[in-house]
Design an enzyme around this catalytic site. Structure first.
Site, PDB file in Angstrom:
ATOM      1  N   GLY A  70      16.305  33.857  -7.445  1.00 54.13           N
ATOM      2  CA  GLY A  70      17.151  34.797  -6.706  1.00 54.13           C
ATOM      3  C   GLY A  70      17.966  35.676  -7.624  1.00 54.13           C
ATOM      4  O   GLY A  70      18.830  35.198  -8.351  1.00 54.13           O
ATOM      5  N   LEU A  71      17.668  36.984  -7.598  1.00 56.39           N
ATOM      6  CA  LEU A  71      18.416  37.946  -8.425  1.00 56.39           C
ATOM      7  C   LEU A  71      19.193  38.887  -7.517  1.00 56.39           C
ATOM      8  O   LEU A  71      19.077  40.108  -7.601  1.00 56.39           O
ATOM      9  CB  LEU A  71      17.444  38.742  -9.301  1.00 56.39           C
ATOM     10  N   LYS A  97      35.393  27.854   9.848  1.00 55.44           N
ATOM     11  CA  LYS A  97      34.267  28.787   9.796  1.00 55.44           C
ATOM     12  C   LYS A  97      34.127  29.340  11.212  1.00 55.44           C
ATOM     13  O   LYS A  97      34.588  28.729  12.183  1.00 55.44           O
ATOM     14  CB  LYS A  97      32.987  28.059   9.387  1.00 55.44           C
ATOM     15  N   ALA A 100      19.430  31.587  -4.449  1.00 55.17           N
ATOM     16  CA  ALA A 100      18.851  32.217  -3.253  1.00 55.17           C
ATOM     17  C   ALA A 100      19.086  31.315  -2.046  1.00 55.17           C
ATOM     18  O   ALA A 100      20.146  31.356  -1.437  1.00 55.17           O
ATOM     19  CB  ALA A 100      17.371  32.498  -3.476  1.00 55.17           C
TER      20      ALA A 100
HETATM   21  N1  NAI Z   1      28.041  36.074  -2.847  1.00 56.53           N
HETATM   22  C1  NAI Z   1      28.904  35.081  -3.058  1.00 56.53           C
HETATM   23  O1  NAI Z   1      30.035  35.298  -3.503  1.00 56.53           O
HETATM   24  C2  NAI Z   1      28.517  33.664  -2.755  1.00 56.53           C
HETATM   25  C3  NAI Z   1      27.190  33.319  -2.578  1.00 56.53           C
HETATM   26  N2  NAI Z   1      26.845  32.017  -2.334  1.00 56.53           N
HETATM   27  C4  NAI Z   1      25.453  31.656  -2.148  1.00 56.53           C
HETATM   28  O2  NAI Z   1      24.682  32.039  -3.291  1.00 56.53           O
HETATM   29  C5  NAI Z   1      23.370  32.456  -2.885  1.00 56.53           C
HETATM   30  C6  NAI Z   1      23.121  33.888  -3.349  1.00 56.53           C
HETATM   31  O3  NAI Z   1      24.114  34.716  -2.787  1.00 56.53           O
HETATM   32  P1  NAI Z   1      24.066  36.305  -2.980  1.00 56.53           P
HETATM   33  O4  NAI Z   1      23.602  36.613  -4.348  1.00 56.53           O
HETATM   34  O5  NAI Z   1      25.361  36.809  -2.518  1.00 56.53           O
HETATM   35  O6  NAI Z   1      22.949  36.694  -1.936  1.00 56.53           O
HETATM   36  P2  NAI Z   1      21.981  37.946  -1.969  1.00 56.53           P
HETATM   37  O7  NAI Z   1      21.457  38.051  -0.581  1.00 56.53           O
HETATM   38  O8  NAI Z   1      22.639  39.114  -2.596  1.00 56.53           O
HETATM   39  O9  NAI Z   1      20.810  37.469  -2.978  1.00 56.53           O
HETATM   40  C7  NAI Z   1      19.846  36.557  -2.673  1.00 56.53           C
HETATM   41  C8  NAI Z   1      18.615  36.907  -3.471  1.00 56.53           C
HETATM   42  O10 NAI Z   1      17.649  35.898  -3.273  1.00 56.53           O
HETATM   43  C9  NAI Z   1      16.399  36.500  -3.059  1.00 56.53           C
HETATM   44  N3  NAI Z   1      15.531  35.594  -2.329  1.00 56.53           N
HETATM   45  C10 NAI Z   1      15.503  35.336  -1.003  1.00 56.53           C
HETATM   46  N4  NAI Z   1      14.542  34.438  -0.727  1.00 56.53           N
HETATM   47  C11 NAI Z   1      13.978  34.110  -1.901  1.00 56.53           C
HETATM   48  C12 NAI Z   1      12.929  33.235  -2.262  1.00 56.53           C
HETATM   49  N5  NAI Z   1      12.249  32.524  -1.368  1.00 56.53           N
HETATM   50  N6  NAI Z   1      12.603  33.143  -3.577  1.00 56.53           N
HETATM   51  C13 NAI Z   1      13.258  33.873  -4.504  1.00 56.53           C
HETATM   52  N7  NAI Z   1      14.247  34.734  -4.200  1.00 56.53           N
HETATM   53  C14 NAI Z   1      14.611  34.844  -2.919  1.00 56.53           C
HETATM   54  C15 NAI Z   1      16.713  37.772  -2.330  1.00 56.53           C
HETATM   55  O11 NAI Z   1      15.663  38.733  -2.411  1.00 56.53           O
HETATM   56  C16 NAI Z   1      17.982  38.222  -3.045  1.00 56.53           C
HETATM   57  O12 NAI Z   1      17.690  39.020  -4.165  1.00 56.53           O
HETATM   58  C17 NAI Z   1      23.328  32.282  -1.368  1.00 56.53           C
HETATM   59  O13 NAI Z   1      22.831  31.001  -1.075  1.00 56.53           O
HETATM   60  C18 NAI Z   1      24.803  32.341  -0.967  1.00 56.53           C
HETATM   61  O14 NAI Z   1      25.059  31.630   0.217  1.00 56.53           O
HETATM   62  C19 NAI Z   1      27.793  31.012  -2.313  1.00 56.53           C
HETATM   63  C20 NAI Z   1      29.121  31.305  -2.488  1.00 56.53           C
HETATM   64  C21 NAI Z   1      29.598  32.660  -2.683  1.00 56.53           C
HETATM   65  O1  AKG Z   2      34.027  34.523   2.041  1.00 58.34           O
HETATM   66  C1  AKG Z   2      34.856  34.043   2.828  1.00 58.34           C
HETATM   67  O2  AKG Z   2      35.379  34.679   3.745  1.00 58.34           O
HETATM   68  C2  AKG Z   2      35.298  32.638   2.654  1.00 58.34           C
HETATM   69  C3  AKG Z   2      34.438  31.825   1.750  1.00 58.34           C
HETATM   70  C4  AKG Z   2      33.297  31.186   2.448  1.00 58.34           C
HETATM   71  O3  AKG Z   2      33.137  31.250   3.661  1.00 58.34           O
HETATM   72  C5  AKG Z   2      32.349  30.451   1.596  1.00 58.34           C
HETATM   73  O4  AKG Z   2      32.595  30.307   0.382  1.00 58.34           O
HETATM   74  O5  AKG Z   2      31.309  29.975   2.133  1.00 58.34           O
END
Ligand code: NAI
Ligand code: AKG
Length: 366
Positions: A176-177, A76, A239
């Protein structure tokens, strides 16, 4: 310092005064292949804080890669800076040069505080960038396979609880949407499920209500932390991390927790508390590996069907982890850690497939 980094293979401090870049790259373990992990940008309070974060996150990636059976190890990187004010093309080009200096030992891409656009600058300096947008020949939005992995995780969980993969006829509470949560919610509505949702973003809530009007399922909006007490079958955290702790476990009425948020358990002991309360927990880094599977696969050349097939393995891994947890009377998180450690031991120091002079896969981008 060596005591602090004693579990890691290599830690690189990157300093470029001309662009203001201050970054740390941590390579935890390359038994399974070159290190892979996103790059987080944050205005860390101190170098120690940044180091602690990158050490913890890179170790987590070793487990995530092992669990997902990708030929990568754990790494990382963090950039010390404010993404609102310090992000420049030059800074990311300088970062790309440092990544390139590792000669294929470390692959990176976006994480919190960084965007695909930032890495288009880094890509000018190194081939070791993943998560490239489709218009640049990459695999694009990794939240698509992440959401699909959550769906497979839900099916494996329902299979373990009830002996069926059927998503319909159940209720789900979703926190979280965003990119992942919205896609999961849509699929559940399409399956005719009852969903309860919360988000701090009003727009996302309105959008899911509009989608629900066109789909067989039903949606109900819940205020903030009320989501923990909803009487649903499965809670889906998409979220924040650290949300499963003494107080929230007390409120939970669900039979299982399966979501994408990273580091859902505040502490390891909370995995055990869930088990004691009879709540089946899908270990986060197994459930949310779809995005990792896509970015790791991208180096073969983008192919959505192949990524989907690989993501399907999340279902089988979870079934095995749940079964080991029951058999050995340990929490599902402990079972997941053992599942990954066994994979690491089985291949210990035998993976030279990705050595720099034998890189058939990377030829796609060389
Ligand atoms: N995007 C990906 O491919 C991956 C995402 N994750 C994890 O999944 C989670 C969601 O990721 P994404 O959807 O990409 O992020 P994002 O930033 O697109 O969505 C997060 C959502 O959570 C909402 N949110 C924030 N604080 C909140 C609260 N206190 N209560 C309710 N809703 C809240 C935000 O308004 C937003 O709509 C994160 O923890 C991320 O680290 C893990 C692996 C891969
Ligand atoms: O999105 C990447 O670059 C690698 C995957 C990653 O860092 C993760 O799944 O937390």
């Amino acid at each position: 310092m060596f005591e602090k980094i004693s579990q890691h293979e290599q830690v690189v401090f990157c300093n470029d005064p001309s662009t203001g870049l201050k970054a740390i790259i941590a390579i935890h373990n390359t038994t399974l292949g070159p290190a892979l992990g996103g790059c987080r940008m944050r205005p860390y309070g101190s170098v120690d804080e940044a180091l602690e974060d990158v050490l913890r996150l890179s170790k987590g990636m070793t487990y995530k890669c092992a669990g997902a059976d990708v030929d990568f190890g754990g790494g990382k990187s963090v950039i010390i800076g404010d993404p609102m004010t310090d992000r420049t093309p030059e800074l990311f080009r300088a970062f790309g040069q440092f990544v390139d200096s590792l000669n294929g030992r470390f692959y990176t891409g976006t994480d919190m505080g960084t965007t695909p656009d930032d890495f288009m600058h880094a890509l000018k300096e190194t081939n070791c960038i993943v998560g490239v947008p489709e218009e640049y020949g990459g695999s694009g939005d990794s939240s698509v396979p992440t959401a699909q992995g959550v769906i497979y995780g839900l099916q494996a969980t329902i299979q373990t609880l009830e002996g069926t993969d059927e998503l319909s006829g159940k209720s789900y509470s979703i926190q979280g949407l965003g990119k992942v949560g919205f896609k999961v919610a849509e699929q559940l509505l399409a399956a005719g499920a009852q969903i309860y949702v919360t988000d701090i973003n009003e727009k996302a809530l309105k959008m899911i209500q509009e989608r629900a009007e066109l789909l067989p399922g039903n949606v109900e909006v819940v205020e903030g932390s009320d989501i923990y007490g909803v009487d649903a079958d499965i809670f889906i955290p998409c979220a924040l991390g650290g949300i499963i702790h003494d107080e929230t476990i007390e409120q939970l009425k669900v039979k299982a927790i399966v979501g994408s948020a990273n580091n859902q358990l505040l502490e390891d002991k909370h995995g055990l508390y869930l088990q004691q309360k009879g709540i089946l927990y899908g270990p986060d880094y197994i459930v949310n590996a779809g995005g990792l599977i896509q970015v790791a696969d991208e180096l073969y050349g983008p192919n959505k069907a192949r990524v989907l097939t690989k993501t399907r393995a999340i279902y089988d891994s979870l079934i095995q982890i749940y079964s080991e947890s029951t058999k050995n009377q340990i929490s599902t998180m402990e079972a997941a850690n053992l599942f990954c450690e066994e994979k690491l031991l089985a291949r210990s120091k035998r993976n030279s497939f990705f050595a720099h002079n034998r890189r058939p896969k990377w030829q796609v981008r060389n």
